[in-house]
Design a protein around this motif. Structure first.
Motif, mmCIF file in Angstrom:
data_model
loop_
_atom_site.group_PDB
_atom_site.id
_atom_site.type_symbol
_atom_site.label_atom_id
_atom_site.label_comp_id
_atom_site.label_asym_id
_atom_site.label_seq_id
_atom_site.Cartn_x
_atom_site.Cartn_y
_atom_site.Cartn_z
ATOM 1 N N ARG A 210 10.487 7.307 4.228
ATOM 2 C CA ARG A 210 9.906 6.061 4.718
ATOM 3 C C ARG A 210 9.681 5.068 3.582
ATOM 4 O O ARG A 210 9.609 5.451 2.415
ATOM 5 C CB ARG A 210 8.556 6.326 5.405
ATOM 6 N N HIS A 211 9.568 3.802 3.938
ATOM 7 C CA HIS A 211 9.149 2.792 2.974
ATOM 8 C C HIS A 211 7.639 2.880 2.801
ATOM 9 O O HIS A 211 6.924 3.361 3.690
ATOM 10 C CB HIS A 211 9.524 1.394 3.454
ATOM 11 N N CYS A 212 7.150 2.381 1.660
ATOM 12 C CA CYS A 212 5.718 2.394 1.379
ATOM 13 C C CYS A 212 5.315 1.018 0.846
ATOM 14 O O CYS A 212 5.961 0.489 -0.059
ATOM 15 C CB CYS A 212 5.377 3.484 0.366
ATOM 16 N N LEU A 213 4.276 0.447 1.408
ATOM 17 C CA LEU A 213 3.749 -0.839 0.954
ATOM 18 C C LEU A 213 2.391 -0.601 0.304
ATOM 19 O O LEU A 213 1.452 -0.148 0.950
ATOM 20 C CB LEU A 213 3.601 -1.808 2.133
ATOM 21 N N ILE A 214 2.308 -0.884 -1.002
ATOM 22 C CA ILE A 214 1.072 -0.680 -1.762
ATOM 23 C C ILE A 214 0.444 -2.036 -2.040
ATOM 24 O O ILE A 214 1.072 -2.912 -2.647
ATOM 25 C CB ILE A 214 1.352 0.065 -3.086
ATOM 26 N N VAL A 215 -0.798 -2.217 -1.593
ATOM 27 C CA VAL A 215 -1.479 -3.509 -1.711
ATOM 28 C C VAL A 215 -2.629 -3.401 -2.706
ATOM 29 O O VAL A 215 -3.538 -2.578 -2.535
ATOM 30 C CB VAL A 215 -2.006 -3.986 -0.345
ATOM 31 N N ILE A 216 -2.557 -4.215 -3.751
ATOM 32 C CA ILE A 216 -3.637 -4.363 -4.722
ATOM 33 C C ILE A 216 -4.189 -5.768 -4.558
ATOM 34 O O ILE A 216 -3.412 -6.723 -4.414
ATOM 35 C CB ILE A 216 -3.144 -4.151 -6.172
#
Length: 397
Positions: free
Chosen positions: A186-192
């Motif tokens: 899967r794709h992963c979206l990491i939000v900082i």
């Protein structure tokens, strides 16, 4: 949100000032990130932040405060940090290097005033510093650029030291905890909650809708996802800037622990009754989020609000940023900055093009109806109905 709005309205008359004198309640905290969570537009922020970085400055700007008083040097000269420039460009008064004594002389919530480079409590001068302007900030930035070579050498030394300590984690993924969230394929979206995170999340909506990536909020990044209307699948961090509501949203929680195993963030999750998994590492929280996603088989990692350029790396001003450089080498081609993805998914359909598309579709439908047998029969029936309607109207008159 309603409660916060009422608080703002009730305190709107507390702040007074002109171009010569600015007054308001003082809000003090030596940790800028923690202070921003309780600032109101009428407040004057009192901080103790050497080399004020851009992320902290952006957070101060977002609160709407009109003035910032810094006990330390906002630009020490070690490197050209971006925070003071952000404050001055947004019209926020910055009084610099007033000394730590202000934390002893002023109580939180007490009304203070700023005139020139002086800070008043009533009519008493409690601190005096340097009132920053665009010219003074630019001059300090020019001087600071001369120290970049020293900082680069220190950055390289920190990078090598980190590589020695964490080579097993970086090379073989040793120490990455088991988690229940499924990443494989899967794709992963990491939000900082960093540079331009709101704008990046907004333009990524088509991407999120199509690929449904695993959503990871790094500390306050979890709140950023919730504010945007998304529920994070996982929260990673030391839990010092994420809200209680975010921790209770149902996301899996991974607490960033020190390399020796101590995890102060676990105390908070335990008090909230939220189960959490510790992840001991000397890296930053955003780095361990990337390492975890990579080790668990994520196909693509999209990063929002992270550090990309050399200036941004140095702007954080801490040795731990060495881990960020090595983490990007470890993750390799999987990592994509949100701005690149947003450019691919930006929708720029003009009104004229949309109107032309609608007219073309209607014309195609009309042609299909006109040339088909069923269509001609339908037109004949419609013509008969119309003639009958006209005849009935004529009979009335």
């Amino acid at each position: 949100m309603r409660v916060r709005s009422l608080r703002k309205s009730s305190r709107a008359g507390d702040a007074e000032g002109s171009s010569d004198r600015l007054s308001g309640p003082a809000r003090l905290d030596r940790r800028t990130k923690r202070l921003c969570g309780r600032l109101e537009p009428v407040d004057i922020a009192v901080i103790d932040h050497v080399d004020l970085d851009r992320v902290a400055a952006d957070s101060l700007v977002a609160t709407g405060v009109k003035a910032v008083v810094n006990a330390s040097k906002s630009i020490s000269g070690r490197y050209p940090n971006l925070g003071p420039q952000v404050l001055v460009e947004n019209g926020i008064t910055l009084i610099d290097e007033v000394g730590e004594e202000i934390f002893d002389k002023v109580r939180d919530g007490k009304r203070i005033s700023i005139e020139g480079d002086k800070v008043y409590l009533g009519e008493e001068v409690v601190a005096q510093g340097r009132r920053e302007t665009a010219d003074s900030v630019n001059a300090d930035m020019d001087s600071a650029r001369e120290g970049l070579s020293v900082q680069l050498e220190a950055f390289a030394a920190n990078t090598m030291e980190y590589l020695k300590r964490e080579r097993d984690l970086l090379l073989d993924g040793v120490g990455v905890p088991e988690v229940r969230t499924k990443f494989n394929g899967r794709h992963c979206l990491i939000v900082i909650r960093g540079y331009n995170y709101k704008e990046d999340i907004d333009v990524l909506r088509p991407y999120i809708r199509e690929f449904k990536p695993v959503l990871i909020g790094v500390d306050g990044g979890a709140d950023a996802l919730l504010e945007a209307g998304y529920t994070p699948d996982m929260i990673v961090g030391d839990m010092d800037s994420v809200s209680d509501d975010a921790l209770r949203c149902g996301a899996e929680v991974v607490v960033h622990a020190y390399a020796d195993g101590r995890a102060p963030g676990m105390e908070r999750t335990d008090k909230l009754g939220v189960s959490a998994t510790p992840f001991p590492a000397a890296a930053t929280s955003e780095d361990i989020a990337m390492l975890l996603a990579d080790e668990k088989g994520s196909e693509l990692i999209v990063a929002v609000g992270t550090h990309v350029t050399l200036v941004e790396f140095l702007d954080k001003g801490r040795g731990g940023m060495a881990s960020t450089f090595l983490t990007r080498l470890r993750v390799g081609g999987k990592l994509v900055d949100a701005k690149g993805v947003s450019r691919l998914y930006r929708q720029n359909v003009s009104f004229s093009a949309l109107l032309l598309l609608i007219v073309s579709a209607l014309a195609a439908m009309a042609t299909a109806v006109a040339i088909s047998a069923v269509g001609r029969s339908f037109i004949d029936v419609l013509a008969d109905w119309w003639d009958g309607l006209i005849f009935q109207i004529q009979r009335l008159f």
